[in-house]
Write a protein that holds these residues in place. Structure first.
Motif, PDB file in Angstrom:
ATOM      1  N   ARG A  38       0.835  -1.194   0.000  1.00 24.18           N
ATOM      2  CA  ARG A  38       0.000   0.000   0.000  1.00 24.18           C
ATOM      3  C   ARG A  38       0.870   1.245   0.000  1.00 24.18           C
ATOM      4  NH1 ARG A  38      -2.633  -0.552   6.103  1.00 24.18           N
ATOM      5  NH2 ARG A  38      -0.748   0.008   7.285  1.00 24.18           N
ATOM      6  N   GLN A  39       0.289   2.301  -0.504  1.00 22.84           N
ATOM      7  CA  GLN A  39       0.993   3.579  -0.519  1.00 22.84           C
ATOM      8  C   GLN A  39       0.008   4.703  -0.255  1.00 22.84           C
ATOM      9  OE1 GLN A  39       3.233   4.444  -4.102  1.00 22.84           O
ATOM     10  NE2 GLN A  39       4.555   5.858  -2.997  1.00 22.84           N
ATOM     11  N   ALA A  40       0.283   5.444   0.802  1.00 27.02           N
ATOM     12  CA  ALA A  40      -0.516   6.606   1.148  1.00 27.02           C
ATOM     13  C   ALA A  40       0.126   7.842   0.534  1.00 27.02           C
ATOM     14  CB  ALA A  40      -0.618   6.737   2.659  1.00 27.02           C
ATOM     15  N   PRO A  41      -0.650   8.891   0.307  1.00 27.68           N
ATOM     16  CA  PRO A  41      -0.083  10.113  -0.277  1.00 27.68           C
ATOM     17  C   PRO A  41       1.083  10.644   0.543  1.00 27.68           C
ATOM     18  CG  PRO A  41      -2.468  10.225  -0.287  1.00 27.68           C
ATOM     19  CD  PRO A  41      -2.108   9.005   0.507  1.00 27.68           C
ATOM     20  N   LYS A  43       3.823   9.229   1.198  1.00 27.58           N
ATOM     21  CA  LYS A  43       4.578   8.192   1.913  1.00 27.58           C
ATOM     22  C   LYS A  43       5.123   7.152   0.930  1.00 27.58           C
ATOM     23  CE  LYS A  43       2.123   8.499   6.309  1.00 27.58           C
ATOM     24  NZ  LYS A  43       1.453   7.735   7.384  1.00 27.58           N
ATOM     25  N   GLN A  44       6.125   6.438   1.400  1.00 33.84           N
ATOM     26  CA  GLN A  44       6.677   5.373   0.572  1.00 33.84           C
ATOM     27  C   GLN A  44       5.732   4.173   0.550  1.00 33.84           C
ATOM     28  OE1 GLN A  44      10.665   4.522   2.035  1.00 33.84           O
ATOM     29  NE2 GLN A  44      11.544   5.850   0.467  1.00 33.84           N
ATOM     30  N   ARG A  45       5.832   3.405  -0.492  1.00 30.03           N
ATOM     31  CA  ARG A  45       5.056   2.169  -0.562  1.00 30.03           C
ATOM     32  C   ARG A  45       5.532   1.223   0.530  1.00 30.03           C
ATOM     33  NH1 ARG A  45       5.775  -0.528  -6.080  1.00 30.03           N
ATOM     34  NH2 ARG A  45       7.726  -1.258  -5.116  1.00 30.03           N
ATOM     35  N   GLU A  46       4.591   0.560   1.183  1.00 29.35           N
ATOM     36  CA  GLU A  46       4.954  -0.367   2.244  1.00 29.35           C
ATOM     37  C   GLU A  46       4.310  -1.728   2.016  1.00 29.35           C
ATOM     38  OE1 GLU A  46       3.558   0.507   6.176  1.00 29.35           O
ATOM     39  OE2 GLU A  46       1.575   1.143   5.491  1.00 29.35           O
ATOM     40  N   TYR A  59       2.494 -11.004   7.775  1.00 22.02           N
ATOM     41  CA  TYR A  59       1.866  -9.703   7.791  1.00 22.02           C
ATOM     42  C   TYR A  59       2.773  -8.659   8.430  1.00 22.02           C
ATOM     43  CZ  TYR A  59      -2.180 -12.678   7.058  1.00 22.02           C
ATOM     44  OH  TYR A  59      -3.052 -13.617   6.565  1.00 22.02           O
ATOM     45  N   ALA A  60       2.616  -7.430   7.985  1.00 20.36           N
ATOM     46  CA  ALA A  60       3.257  -6.322   8.664  1.00 20.36           C
ATOM     47  C   ALA A  60       2.651  -6.195  10.057  1.00 20.36           C
ATOM     48  CB  ALA A  60       3.057  -5.039   7.872  1.00 20.36           C
ATOM     49  N   ASP A  61       3.446  -5.746  11.002  1.00 18.34           N
ATOM     50  CA  ASP A  61       2.968  -5.623  12.379  1.00 18.34           C
ATOM     51  C   ASP A  61       1.732  -4.726  12.472  1.00 18.34           C
ATOM     52  OD1 ASP A  61       6.262  -5.659  13.970  1.00 18.34           O
ATOM     53  OD2 ASP A  61       4.954  -7.289  13.299  1.00 18.34           O
ATOM     54  N   SER A  62       1.667  -3.734  11.624  1.00 13.39           N
ATOM     55  CA  SER A  62       0.565  -2.762  11.690  1.00 13.39           C
ATOM     56  C   SER A  62      -0.787  -3.375  11.325  1.00 13.39           C
ATOM     57  CB  SER A  62       0.859  -1.573  10.773  1.00 13.39           C
ATOM     58  OG  SER A  62       1.032  -2.012   9.434  1.00 13.39           O
ATOM     59  N   VAL A  63      -0.782  -4.517  10.638  1.00 13.76           N
ATOM     60  CA  VAL A  63      -2.048  -5.114  10.221  1.00 13.76           C
ATOM     61  C   VAL A  63      -2.254  -6.505  10.804  1.00 13.76           C
ATOM     62  CG1 VAL A  63      -1.915  -3.823   8.060  1.00 13.76           C
ATOM     63  CG2 VAL A  63      -1.208  -6.228   8.099  1.00 13.76           C
ATOM     64  N   LYS A  64      -1.268  -7.011  11.494  1.00 14.99           N
ATOM     65  CA  LYS A  64      -1.348  -8.372  12.034  1.00 14.99           C
ATOM     66  C   LYS A  64      -2.553  -8.502  12.958  1.00 14.99           C
ATOM     67  CE  LYS A  64       2.659 -10.112  12.330  1.00 14.99           C
ATOM     68  NZ  LYS A  64       4.052 -10.440  12.740  1.00 14.99           N
ATOM     69  N   TYR A  93      -3.982   0.414  -2.535  1.00 12.34           N
ATOM     70  CA  TYR A  93      -3.514  -0.952  -2.298  1.00 12.34           C
ATOM     71  C   TYR A  93      -3.214  -1.634  -3.632  1.00 12.34           C
ATOM     72  CZ  TYR A  93      -4.594  -0.809   2.655  1.00 12.34           C
ATOM     73  OH  TYR A  93      -4.590  -0.508   4.007  1.00 12.34           O
ATOM     74  N   TYR A  94      -2.066  -2.298  -3.660  1.00  7.33           N
ATOM     75  CA  TYR A  94      -1.614  -2.966  -4.874  1.00  7.33           C
ATOM     76  C   TYR A  94      -1.368  -4.449  -4.592  1.00  7.33           C
ATOM     77  CZ  TYR A  94      -0.477   1.793  -6.346  1.00  7.33           C
ATOM     78  OH  TYR A  94      -0.523   3.131  -6.675  1.00  7.33           O
TER      79      TYR A  94
END
Length: 124
Positions: A38-41, A43-46, A59-64, A93-94
């Protein structure tokens, strides 16, 4: 290479749910490492999540605990079920696919070869 098309994004209130879908053509997704990014305006793609050819997911910790990645061989689709959405989940989201070794796939650190055009998720 595979061609990927995402769908399922939209606007939702905090605490709500969305399910993103990624339809593939040109090859079986089972042969690839698959991931959601995902990439927010501004911000870098994460990296958000990935699933290996053997079905291991991470999963990334932020969404686990809130997001679940899955794939369906019959329809050749990748999914991302997103629950308990937060405003900070808002982003484009990609979905992506690549032929990566297991560790690069599961860690989200490998470079994916094929990308979809993205689907917007907005949480307010």
């Amino acid at each position: 290479h595979v061609q990927l098309v995402e769908s399922g994004g939209g606007s939702v209130q905090a605490g709500g749910s969305l399910r993103l879908s990624c339809a593939a053509s040109g090859g079986s997704l089972r042969k690839y490492c698959l991931g959601w990014f995902r990439q927010a305006p501004g911000k870098q793609r994460e990296w958000v999540s990935s699933i290996t050819t053997s079905g291991n997911a991470n999963y990334a910790d932020s969404v686990k605990g809130r997001f679940t990645i899955s794939q369906d061989d019959a329809s050749n689709r990748l999914y991302l079920q997103m629950n308990s959405l937060k405003p900070e989940d808002s982003a484009m989201y990609y979905c992506a696919a690549g032929r990566l070794v297991w560790l690069d796939c599961i860690s989200g650190s490998g470079e994916m070869a094929d990308w979809g055009q993205g689907t917007q998720v907005t949480v307010s």
